[in-house]
Scaffold this motif. Structure first.
Motif, PDB file in Angstrom:
ATOM      1  N   SER A  36       0.732  -0.993  -0.071  1.00  0.00           N
ATOM      2  CA  SER A  36       0.037  -0.038  -0.022  1.00  0.00           C
ATOM      3  C   SER A  36       0.951   1.291  -0.085  1.00  0.00           C
ATOM      4  O   SER A  36       1.873   1.269   0.137  1.00  0.00           O
ATOM      5  CB  SER A  36      -0.893   0.071   1.185  1.00  0.00           C
ATOM      6  OG  SER A  36      -0.277  -0.233   2.358  1.00  0.00           O
ATOM      7  N   LYS A  37       0.269   2.255  -0.394  1.00  0.00           N
ATOM      8  CA  LYS A  37       0.699   3.858  -0.425  1.00  0.00           C
ATOM      9  C   LYS A  37       0.166   4.550   0.609  1.00  0.00           C
ATOM     10  O   LYS A  37      -1.111   4.878   0.362  1.00  0.00           O
ATOM     11  CB  LYS A  37       0.604   4.141  -1.673  1.00  0.00           C
ATOM     12  CG  LYS A  37       1.974   4.077  -2.595  1.00  0.00           C
ATOM     13  CD  LYS A  37       1.634   5.196  -3.849  1.00  0.00           C
ATOM     14  CE  LYS A  37       0.912   4.340  -5.106  1.00  0.00           C
ATOM     15  NZ  LYS A  37       0.826   4.804  -6.173  1.00  0.00           N
ATOM     16  N   GLY A  38       0.559   4.776   1.606  1.00  0.00           N
ATOM     17  CA  GLY A  38      -0.140   5.503   2.642  1.00  0.00           C
ATOM     18  C   GLY A  38      -1.026   5.027   3.592  1.00  0.00           C
ATOM     19  O   GLY A  38      -1.171   4.591   4.516  1.00  0.00           O
ATOM     20  N   THR A  39      -2.582   4.892   2.868  1.00  0.00           N
ATOM     21  CA  THR A  39      -3.493   4.240   3.664  1.00  0.00           C
ATOM     22  C   THR A  39      -3.341   2.866   3.844  1.00  0.00           C
ATOM     23  O   THR A  39      -3.297   1.955   2.691  1.00  0.00           O
ATOM     24  CB  THR A  39      -4.691   4.482   2.725  1.00  0.00           C
ATOM     25  OG1 THR A  39      -4.689   4.668   1.215  1.00  0.00           O
ATOM     26  CG2 THR A  39      -5.568   5.931   3.236  1.00  0.00           C
ATOM     27  N   TYR A  74      10.655 -11.520  -7.585  1.00  0.00           N
ATOM     28  CA  TYR A  74      11.337 -10.708  -6.726  1.00  0.00           C
ATOM     29  C   TYR A  74      11.913  -9.335  -7.191  1.00  0.00           C
ATOM     30  O   TYR A  74      11.651  -8.484  -6.463  1.00  0.00           O
ATOM     31  CB  TYR A  74      12.545 -11.584  -6.077  1.00  0.00           C
ATOM     32  CG  TYR A  74      12.401 -12.659  -5.112  1.00  0.00           C
ATOM     33  CD1 TYR A  74      11.038 -12.712  -4.318  1.00  0.00           C
ATOM     34  CD2 TYR A  74      12.872 -13.776  -5.190  1.00  0.00           C
ATOM     35  CE1 TYR A  74      10.684 -13.544  -3.510  1.00  0.00           C
ATOM     36  CE2 TYR A  74      12.499 -14.869  -4.612  1.00  0.00           C
ATOM     37  CZ  TYR A  74      11.490 -14.803  -3.801  1.00  0.00           C
ATOM     38  OH  TYR A  74      11.173 -15.886  -2.708  1.00  0.00           O
ATOM     39  N   ALA A  75      12.156  -9.543  -8.452  1.00  0.00           N
ATOM     40  CA  ALA A  75      12.676  -8.250  -9.158  1.00  0.00           C
ATOM     41  C   ALA A  75      11.548  -7.297  -9.168  1.00  0.00           C
ATOM     42  O   ALA A  75      11.682  -6.118  -8.819  1.00  0.00           O
ATOM     43  CB  ALA A  75      13.381  -8.777 -10.336  1.00  0.00           C
ATOM     44  N   HIS A  76      10.341  -7.839  -9.504  1.00  0.00           N
ATOM     45  CA  HIS A  76       9.197  -6.914  -9.730  1.00  0.00           C
ATOM     46  C   HIS A  76       8.746  -6.231  -8.315  1.00  0.00           C
ATOM     47  O   HIS A  76       8.550  -4.984  -8.256  1.00  0.00           O
ATOM     48  CB  HIS A  76       7.995  -7.556 -10.230  1.00  0.00           C
ATOM     49  CG  HIS A  76       6.775  -6.791 -10.370  1.00  0.00           C
ATOM     50  ND1 HIS A  76       6.509  -6.177 -11.605  1.00  0.00           N
ATOM     51  CD2 HIS A  76       5.620  -6.878  -9.659  1.00  0.00           C
ATOM     52  CE1 HIS A  76       5.516  -5.420 -11.195  1.00  0.00           C
ATOM     53  NE2 HIS A  76       4.755  -6.049 -10.543  1.00  0.00           N
ATOM     54  N   LEU A 100       8.606  -1.875  -4.386  1.00  0.00           N
ATOM     55  CA  LEU A 100       8.858  -1.453  -2.915  1.00  0.00           C
ATOM     56  C   LEU A 100       9.545   0.093  -3.032  1.00  0.00           C
ATOM     57  O   LEU A 100       9.588   0.765  -1.857  1.00  0.00           O
ATOM     58  CB  LEU A 100       9.994  -2.271  -2.281  1.00  0.00           C
ATOM     59  CG  LEU A 100       9.517  -3.443  -1.546  1.00  0.00           C
ATOM     60  CD1 LEU A 100      10.504  -4.368  -1.291  1.00  0.00           C
ATOM     61  CD2 LEU A 100       8.677  -3.218  -0.598  1.00  0.00           C
ATOM     62  N   ALA A 101       9.957   0.469  -4.088  1.00  0.00           N
ATOM     63  CA  ALA A 101      10.131   2.002  -4.262  1.00  0.00           C
ATOM     64  C   ALA A 101       9.275   2.991  -3.617  1.00  0.00           C
ATOM     65  O   ALA A 101       9.710   4.088  -3.364  1.00  0.00           O
ATOM     66  CB  ALA A 101      10.599   2.239  -5.697  1.00  0.00           C
ATOM     67  N   SER A 116      14.106  -4.078   1.892  1.00  0.00           N
ATOM     68  CA  SER A 116      12.891  -3.556   2.059  1.00  0.00           C
ATOM     69  C   SER A 116      12.760  -2.791   3.429  1.00  0.00           C
ATOM     70  O   SER A 116      11.964  -2.492   3.955  1.00  0.00           O
ATOM     71  CB  SER A 116      12.067  -4.918   2.486  1.00  0.00           C
ATOM     72  OG  SER A 116      12.263  -5.455   3.560  1.00  0.00           O
ATOM     73  N   THR A 117      13.824  -2.127   3.777  1.00  0.00           N
ATOM     74  CA  THR A 117      13.953  -1.373   4.506  1.00  0.00           C
ATOM     75  C   THR A 117      13.529   0.153   4.517  1.00  0.00           C
ATOM     76  O   THR A 117      13.324   0.615   3.326  1.00  0.00           O
ATOM     77  CB  THR A 117      15.348  -0.852   5.280  1.00  0.00           C
ATOM     78  OG1 THR A 117      16.245  -0.892   4.137  1.00  0.00           O
ATOM     79  CG2 THR A 117      15.986  -2.356   6.140  1.00  0.00           C
TER      80      THR A 117
END
Lengths: 257, 269
Positions: B44-47, B221-223, B228-229, B268-269
């Motif tokens: 998710s992004k934000g919410t 995983y690459a996707h 994750l960016a 993933s940090t």
């Protein structure tokens, strides 16, 4: 409004009415036939209660649980009319859960105290009529302030902080004095005691209360019946198991061995 | 103008198209059962999109946050009132869905003068024993399905089928395995959605190999790394081993880092 996370309000909107209606007409004796106590020990707070339920002179039940876990970090010990007290506990339990799940954060400790106070206030007519007086102790671990807290209430909903300890119920006058003595001139103050020692003190206190108060049930070793002792610390609420209570009782409380 | 039956059918058809469009860029939701519970996962992004509903119920959703909030509140209210008036064991996912939210969603969908709920819901219910868990999904038109060991939400049924096809081949025993599988299934779904967008001519940049639907884990995983960016992994479990009546637990960043497959956890940090 549901959006504020107030479960009690939601219940009322659904037509729920709390408490047993009653009119204060006859002056009744306030019956709180029980002994409950709470005091702070080294890691948090200990809450204990006997297990007897009485109706007048009769012992109704000897396995009542008067120390009720409301959520992971708070406990309500009840003295008074069980029907009302259990109902209050049920409302509180659901209110705290509902708040946490709707608002996505834990209700503050003050908020929890307020919730109990509101219920007691709602219950004043029944309390005065003698059909629903409850004088509970609310204890918990305030995770924000990282400290254990004890509060006790009168039947009208006034809340008082028990800085070191609190007692309620018909057996409480007996042990209030003991607690004061122990805490002031005892070998060590209650608040520095490790868990096991605190449990021994609680067992001794409840046994003393039972000695002088017929409405307080003591330990019945034949029936394997021990008081309820719960500890609330950072990690949450924990109940002391019967076998452990038994061994502590036999080694440090009972004098007949 | 919708009085004629033909117009009404047409209007509902338009609605379907409109709603399908709304979900195109949504984040899929994966629900999988494992040995000691159920895992809900999304990115998710934000919410947040994963929530606690009751002692043994958790919700994952896709769609408009305001609509999801509205339905979440009505689920919470129904569950708590029922749990209080009867007992917590009477609060079951299938009752909440079948008699609670599904009719509301369906009605909103078919009342063409009013706005529909832009939402798809996945409700996970932890059984008393393993093997008794259930996962319920509701689509934006109110149709619901009950599944046993896994369920997904995706932009379209084609995307969902692709995710399910991937999940069918996996075995999930431990929580680590469940998380690994869930993030991969999410990647399968998200990639399928990108592909669909591209086919529709709405090209989005920065996607690798859209033509090759391989379920090779390295590609997945690459996707994920790419996603994750701008997004965070959101995981929550209903854990049968948890003390007390409430079994819901959100998995925090530290725990997640430990549980994610090694290739993922480094970044993933």
């Amino acid at each position: 409004m549901g959006l504020q996370g107030d479960f009690y309000q939601v219940l009322k909107e659904q037509g729920y009415a709390f408490g047993i209606g009653g009119q204060a007409k006859v002056e009744q004796d306030l019956i709180t036939a029980t002994t409950i106590l709470a005091f702070k020990y080294r890691d948090g707070v200990l809450v204990a209660g006997d297990r007897r339920a009485t109706a007048g002179n009769m012992v109704m039940y000897d396995r009542t649980d008067k120390v009720l876990e409301i959520d992971r970090h708070s406990v309500m010990a009840i003295a008074g009319v069980p029907a009302t007290a259990y109902e209050m506990a049920r409302i509180l339990e659901h209110s705290f859960k509902y708040y946490r799940r709707t608002q996505l954060q834990e209700l503050s400790f003050e908020g929890k105290l307020r919730a109990l106070s509101t219920l007691l206030k709602q219950n004043v007519p029944a309390a005065l009529a003698g059909t629903g007086a409850v004088a509970p102790i609310f204890a918990g671990y305030d995770t924000e302030q990282e400290t254990a807290k004890i509060y006790f209430y009168d039947i009208l909903g006034a809340e008082f902080e028990g800085v070191e300890y609190a007692v309620s119920g018909s057996g409480s006058p007996t042990i209030r004095g003991i607690l004061h003595y122990l805490n002031t001139w005892g070998e060590q103050p209650l608040s520095t005691m490790p868990e096991e020692q605190a449990a021994i003190q609680a067992l001794r206190l409840l046994t003393s209360a039972a000695e002088f108060d017929s409405a307080t049930g003591g330990v019945n070793r034949d029936a394997n019946l021990y008081p309820v002792i719960k500890f609330i610390a950072v990690g949450g609420v924990r109940t002391m198991a019967d076998p452990q209570l038994r061994s502590l009782f036999e080694s440090d409380v009972s004098r007949s061995v | 103008m919708y009085e004629e039956p033909y117009r009404w059918v047409e209007a509902v058809g338009n609605r379907r198209q409109y709603l399908d469009d709304q979900f195109k860029q949504g984040s899929p939701v994966v629900g999988v059962t494992y040995e000691s519970g159920i895992l809900l996962m999304t990115m998710s992004k934000g919410t947040p999109k994963v929530y606690e509903i009751y002692d043994r119920l958790a919700l994952g959703g896709m769609g408009h946050p305001a609509d999801l909030e509205k339905l979440r509140f009505s689920l919470l209210e129904m569950a708590h009132v029922e749990g209080f008036n009867r007992s917590p064991s009477d609060v079951t996912g299938s009752r909440l869905i079948k008699y609670g939210v599904a009719p509301v969603i369906k009605q909103a969908f078919e009342e063409v003068f009013k706005a529909p709920f832009i939402v798809k819901i996945l409700l996970a219910e932890l059984g008393q024993k393993s093997g008794r868990d259930s996962l319920l999904t509701i689509n934006y038109d109110g149709t619901f399905e009950e599944k046993g060991s896994y369920a997904v939400l995706g932009a379209s049924s084609a995307v969902e089928q692709e995710m399910v096809a991937y999940l069918r081949l996996q075995s999930m025993v431990s929580l680590e395995q469940a998380i690994d599988t869930a993030v991969c299934a999410w990647a399968v779904g998200n990639r399928a959605q990108y592909r669909a967008l591209e086919e529709a001519g709405e090209h989005r940049e920065g996607n690798t190999d859209p033509d090759q639907p391989s379920t090779d884990s390295d590609a997945l995983y690459a996707h994920l790394q790419e996603c994750l960016a701008e997004k965070v992994i959101e995981c929550a479990v209903l854990d049968r081993c948890q003390q007390g009546p409430s079994k819901y637990r959100a998995i925090g960043t530290d725990e997640l880092r430990r549980l994610l497959p090694k290739v993922m956890s480094t970044s993933s940090t």
